[in-house]
Structure formats: C-alpha cells, structure tokens
Design a protein around this motif. Structure first.
Motif, PDB file in Angstrom:
ATOM      1  N   ALA A  35       0.829  -1.206   0.000  1.00 35.00           N
ATOM      2  CA  ALA A  35       0.000   0.000   0.000  1.00 35.00           C
ATOM      3  C   ALA A  35       0.863   1.255   0.000  1.00 35.00           C
ATOM      4  O   ALA A  35       1.826   1.357   0.766  1.00 35.00           O
ATOM      5  N   TYR A  36       0.469   2.231  -0.833  1.00 34.39           N
ATOM      6  CA  TYR A  36       1.127   3.531  -0.906  1.00 34.39           C
ATOM      7  C   TYR A  36       0.054   4.618  -0.848  1.00 34.39           C
ATOM      8  O   TYR A  36      -1.052   4.441  -1.368  1.00 34.39           O
ATOM      9  N   PHE A  41      -4.289  -0.347  -3.296  1.00 33.73           N
ATOM     10  CA  PHE A  41      -3.387  -1.402  -2.838  1.00 33.73           C
ATOM     11  C   PHE A  41      -2.991  -2.279  -4.028  1.00 33.73           C
ATOM     12  O   PHE A  41      -3.838  -2.643  -4.848  1.00 33.73           O
ATOM     13  N   VAL A 144       1.005   1.697   5.240  1.00 32.00           N
ATOM     14  CA  VAL A 144       0.824   2.496   4.026  1.00 32.00           C
ATOM     15  C   VAL A 144       2.068   3.363   3.888  1.00 32.00           C
ATOM     16  O   VAL A 144       2.346   4.198   4.748  1.00 32.00           O
TER      17      VAL A 144
END
Length: 263
Positions: A35-36, A41, A144
C-alpha cells in the motif's frame, strides 16, 4: 389448575428455547498489501463466506463492508476509499465501501488509503440480503508507505499580514504523493511565489531579494520575510515549482487580508 399447567408449560418453553447463532464464518483469503498513500493497494483483499465447518456458502446473498481500525479494534478513521466512488463519511456506517458477495466471495478492487502510517488493519463486516449483520473478521496488520512525488501542496498558508511587516505565518509548501503525504526524499527543484491578486498598486515584497524563490529540502519549500506594502483584502499568492510532477505544479493560496501595520 389448567392456567397453572399452561403457565408452567410456557416457562418450560421459554427456559428451553435454544439460542441460535449464525452458522457463518468469514475468512480473509487474500490480505491487503503493498500500500502507498493515495494509490490502490497492489494486493486487494478477498473475503470468503464459509459456514463454521469450513464449507463455502456459494448461495449466500449479501455484502461485505470494509473500514480501517487500529490494533485495539478502535476505529481509526482514515477512510478506505475505492477508485471511482465517494470517500466515506466519518462514522457513517452506511457510507462504508462494500462489495457484493458472489459465489461465496467478496472480491474487493480499487481500495486505498491516503494517509501514510503503520499499524493499519482492515475490518470486514458481513451483511445478509436484509442488512442483518452476520459476522465480521479483521485482517492482518499492514503499513501504508509514502508514494512517489505527485503534486505541489500548501502546508502553511500566508496569514497574519500587516502592511509593511512580514507575514506572521510565512508560506510553506511541500511535494506530496497522491495521498497528500510529504515526500521527504525530495531534495531538488525550487518553488517560486508571486502576487496573484490584491488591490491596485499592491506589491509582494521580501526583505531578502532572493527570497521569492526557495529550494526544496526534505520535501518542503519554506519562505521567509515575505510581506505586502498595502492594507486591503482579497489578496492571494501563486506558487510554482520547476520540479516535473504528474499533477499540480502550481498552487494558489486562499484569499487573505492585510491590516494596517504598526507606526
């Protein structure tokens, strides 16, 4: 006597009435991962609806909602959004992203979270076709990460302005990822400022002649000693960066006013 027997029978019926639980068990077969901030995702979750004997309930009709929580199960309201849908409203369960159960599975797609951070977990709640809660399950912890540089964003707007005096709050801008997180690894490029709007004859000034353009350091571009010479309202500043970005390279501040400065 008949009334006494009937009452006793009623008591027995109530006493021996079985407590029926839902023969349903949710399983996270694929966990959210990679996840960024501001991006879907890379690995999207999949939820399976089984009975308690582990048999897939392929004919189940209903939906599964998803929300983010912390490890102690207290709702950590960083909205889980889905590409193309409205971001959920805080504490509004009816606005949570949901996926229809098809052939015993809820296969999510396009889910993401904006704010970078650690300790995220996803809570999934199963509703039947009548919107009755049938069960829930919590996924594994994930993080994240901050994404790639994407846009120029305003962190501190110009405020507390008086004619001829430096702003009390000097502007600070930042290079952000898609989720609005500061990309602290950026140490190149510059941000420049100029007056966007204001009364006739007003000018943006700086005590340092080179202060209208500042370098980007650790993702931030911080200005200092900026001021305007005339009192008035409906001032705004425009900021530009020479750093190539996929989205906004220009930001215009909200309107602000400049009061009369000290004698």
């Amino acid at each position: 006597a008949a009334a006494t027997i009937l009452a006793a029978a009623t008591i027995l019926i109530v006493f021996f009435q079985p407590v029926v639980g839902w023969n349903i068990e949710l399983v996270v077969s694929t966990q959210a991962a990679d996840a960024y901030g501001g991006e879907p995702f890379s690995t999207q979750p999949i939820i399976i609806v089984n009975n308690r004997q582990g048999i897939l309930q392929s004919t189940f009709l209903g939906r599964v909602t998803v929300q983010s929580i912390t490890n102690d199960d207290y709702v950590k309201f960083e909205p889980v959004w889905k590409t193309g849908e409205v971001i959920p409203i805080k504490d509004g369960d009816n606005t949570l992203i949901s996926e229809i159960v098809v052939n015993g599975q809820a296969i999510f797609s396009g889910l993401g979270i904006d704010a970078a951070g650690e300790g995220y977990r996803l809570k999934f709640v199963l509703y039947d076709e009548y919107d009755i809660i049938m069960g829930s399950v919590i996924g594994e912890e994930f993080s994240v990460q901050v994404g790639q540089p994407y846009k120029l964003g305003m962190i501190v707007p110009p405020e507390m302005a008086y004619g001829g005096s430096p702003f009390g709050n000097q502007p600070v801008l930042a290079i952000q990822d898609r989720g609005g997180n500061v990309v602290a690894t950026v140490n190149e490029g510059h941000v420049s400022v100029q007056l966007q709007s204001g009364p006739d004859g007003a000018m943006l000034r700086c005590k340092n002649d080179d202060g209208f353009t500042v370098p980007i350091k650790d993702g931030f571009a911080a200005f200092s000693d900026l001021f305007v010479n005339e009192k008035g309202s409906h001032y705004s500043l425009r900021f530009n960066t020479d750093l190539p970005l996929d989205a906004a390279t220009e930001v215009i501040s909200n309107d602000f006013s400049v009061g009369i400065g000290p004698p």
